[in-house]
Design a protein around this motif. Structure first.
Motif, PDB file in Angstrom:
ATOM      1  N   PHE A   5       1.170  -1.653   0.224  1.00 20.35           N
ATOM      2  CA  PHE A   5      -0.041   0.172  -0.127  1.00 20.35           C
ATOM      3  C   PHE A   5       0.981   1.354  -0.282  1.00 20.35           C
ATOM      4  CE2 PHE A   5      -2.285  -3.771   2.330  1.00 20.35           C
ATOM      5  CZ  PHE A   5      -3.966  -3.668   1.366  1.00 20.35           C
ATOM      6  N   ASN A   6       2.164   0.962   0.500  1.00 22.37           N
ATOM      7  CA  ASN A   6       3.146   2.403   0.431  1.00 22.37           C
ATOM      8  C   ASN A   6       4.220   2.344  -1.247  1.00 22.37           C
ATOM      9  OD1 ASN A   6       1.659   2.711   2.857  1.00 22.37           O
ATOM     10  ND2 ASN A   6       3.704   2.109   4.278  1.00 22.37           N
ATOM     11  N   PHE A   7       4.239   3.458  -1.753  1.00 21.45           N
ATOM     12  CA  PHE A   7       4.588   3.329  -3.092  1.00 21.45           C
ATOM     13  C   PHE A   7       6.359   3.269  -2.200  1.00 21.45           C
ATOM     14  CE2 PHE A   7       6.721   5.178  -6.252  1.00 21.45           C
ATOM     15  CZ  PHE A   7       5.565   4.935  -7.297  1.00 21.45           C
ATOM     16  N   PRO A   8       7.149   2.305  -2.830  1.00 20.02           N
ATOM     17  CA  PRO A   8       8.598   2.270  -2.649  1.00 20.02           C
ATOM     18  C   PRO A   8       9.377   2.658  -2.802  1.00 20.02           C
ATOM     19  CG  PRO A   8       7.260   0.554  -4.997  1.00 20.02           C
ATOM     20  CD  PRO A   8       6.581   1.853  -3.686  1.00 20.02           C
ATOM     21  N   PHE A   9       9.243   3.749  -3.824  1.00 22.97           N
ATOM     22  CA  PHE A   9      10.294   4.362  -4.395  1.00 22.97           C
ATOM     23  C   PHE A   9       9.926   6.440  -4.665  1.00 22.97           C
ATOM     24  CE2 PHE A   9      10.411   1.063  -7.050  1.00 22.97           C
ATOM     25  CZ  PHE A   9      11.651   0.112  -6.388  1.00 22.97           C
ATOM     26  N   THR A  10      10.862   6.686  -3.414  1.00 23.89           N
ATOM     27  CA  THR A  10      10.650   8.437  -3.465  1.00 23.89           C
ATOM     28  C   THR A  10      11.811   9.014  -3.626  1.00 23.89           C
ATOM     29  OG1 THR A  10      11.771   8.270  -0.917  1.00 23.89           O
ATOM     30  CG2 THR A  10       9.262   8.194  -1.396  1.00 23.89           C
ATOM     31  N   ILE A  11      11.658  10.553  -4.174  1.00 22.81           N
ATOM     32  CA  ILE A  11      12.607  10.859  -4.528  1.00 22.81           C
ATOM     33  C   ILE A  11      13.149  12.153  -3.730  1.00 22.81           C
ATOM     34  CG2 ILE A  11      13.614  12.878  -6.958  1.00 22.81           C
ATOM     35  CD1 ILE A  11      12.274  11.250  -8.690  1.00 22.81           C
ATOM     36  N   SER A  12      14.017  12.609  -3.448  1.00 24.71           N
ATOM     37  CA  SER A  12      14.585  14.000  -3.137  1.00 24.71           C
ATOM     38  C   SER A  12      14.778  14.861  -3.522  1.00 24.71           C
ATOM     39  CB  SER A  12      16.094  12.999  -1.567  1.00 24.71           C
ATOM     40  OG  SER A  12      16.292  14.461  -0.570  1.00 24.71           O
TER      41      SER A  12
END
Length: 288
Positions: A5-12
């Motif tokens: 349910f949580n998106f696995p990738f994030t951009i800083s």
């Protein structure tokens, strides 16, 4: 199971660097932006000065005349004049003039910029496709976002309100100007071309008159979108009826809010109906 349910990738994203770069650009070119601010403030002030020197009964009579002639109905003229009288009886006449000054300044600048852009886009499919995503973004971006760069570059006040209003309200006149010219009958254009008309002559004497109803609809929508920015721009120091609404919200004064908000509604209705009536008359005159 959180990974489902949580998106696995994030951009800083270094937001501080972006903010500092924009602020630095504004500071290094402050003289340029101050000049624009002074010009816009003077423009709004000039419109407000003109409105302030029009006697109240003259303005009411003008609204009556435009309503009567525009809709060819004496009842319409009386109704519109009575609505304008309501704003005066509520003690909001001067605030209405301030609001109208910002709206008119924004609409005039939006038309000066938007009409030529719409004409240019109508003559090029590639330019139209390129500009479409930008116009979509301008039209769908939350209006509060426009206040941030306006304040950074021009500070608080009417100049920032005009800039934010222009960016938000310019899109309809660009879109509908381009659409109206594109929808002109190809046979009419070809006939004008066969008689030796230049591109400028064809634009001014054939395409623009044929597209006038659509262009005027765009002008009307631009005016309405400018009115919708009145309350929002009060958050960056724009005076007038919007600021009265903001004060009422902060103080939780429901009567004050309804009086100022109702006056905004009345002013919007008058601008919409009067311009529509005038546009309809122009269309009928053109048809004749």
């Amino acid at each position: 199971m959180d990974w489902l349910f949580n998106f696995p990738f994030t951009i800083s994203v270094d937001t501080n660097a972006i903010d500092n770069a924009v602020r630095g650009f504004a500071a290094s070119h402050s003289a340029f932006f101050d000049g624009i601010k002074s010009g816009l403030t003077g423009f709004v002030g000039a419109i407000n000065w003109i409105l302030g020197y029009i006697p109240w009964f003259v303005l009411i009579a003008l609204v009556f005349f435009l309503g009567w002639k525009g809709h060819k109905s004496l009842r319409s003229g009386i109704t519109y004049a009575a609505l304008l009288c309501v704003i005066g009886m509520l003690g909001l006449w001067d605030l209405m003039n301030l609001t109208l000054s910002i709206v008119l300044a924004g609409v005039i600048i939006a038309l000066v910029l938007g009409l030529p852009v719409g004409v240019l886009l109508s003559g090029s499919d590639r330019a139209n496709r390129t500009a479409r995503p930008l116009l979509d973004m301008m039209q769908t971006m939350p209006v509060f976002v426009y206040l941030i760069p306006a304040v950074i570059f021009f500070g608080m006040g009417s100049a920032s309100a005009v800039i934010a209003t222009v960016i938000y309200a310019m899109v309809p006149v660009i879109r509908l100007t381009s659409l109206g010219i594109r929808q002109v009958n190809a046979e009419v254009v070809e006939a004008a071309r066969s008689f030796g008309s230049t591109k400028l002559q064809m634009l001014l004497k054939v395409q623009m008159p044929q597209a006038l109803p659509t262009i005027m609809a765009g002008i009307n929508q631009t005016m309405m979108m400018a009115m919708s920015m009145v309350v929002t721009c009060s958050m960056i120091g724009a005076r007038g009826l919007g600021n009265e609404v903001l004060i009422a919200v902060n103080r939780v004064e429901i009567s004050r809010g309804f009086m100022a908000g109702g006056s905004v509604v009345i002013l919007a209705i008058l601008l919409d109906r009067l311009t529509q009536g005038w546009f309809s008359n122009r269309k009928e005159s053109g048809d004749e």
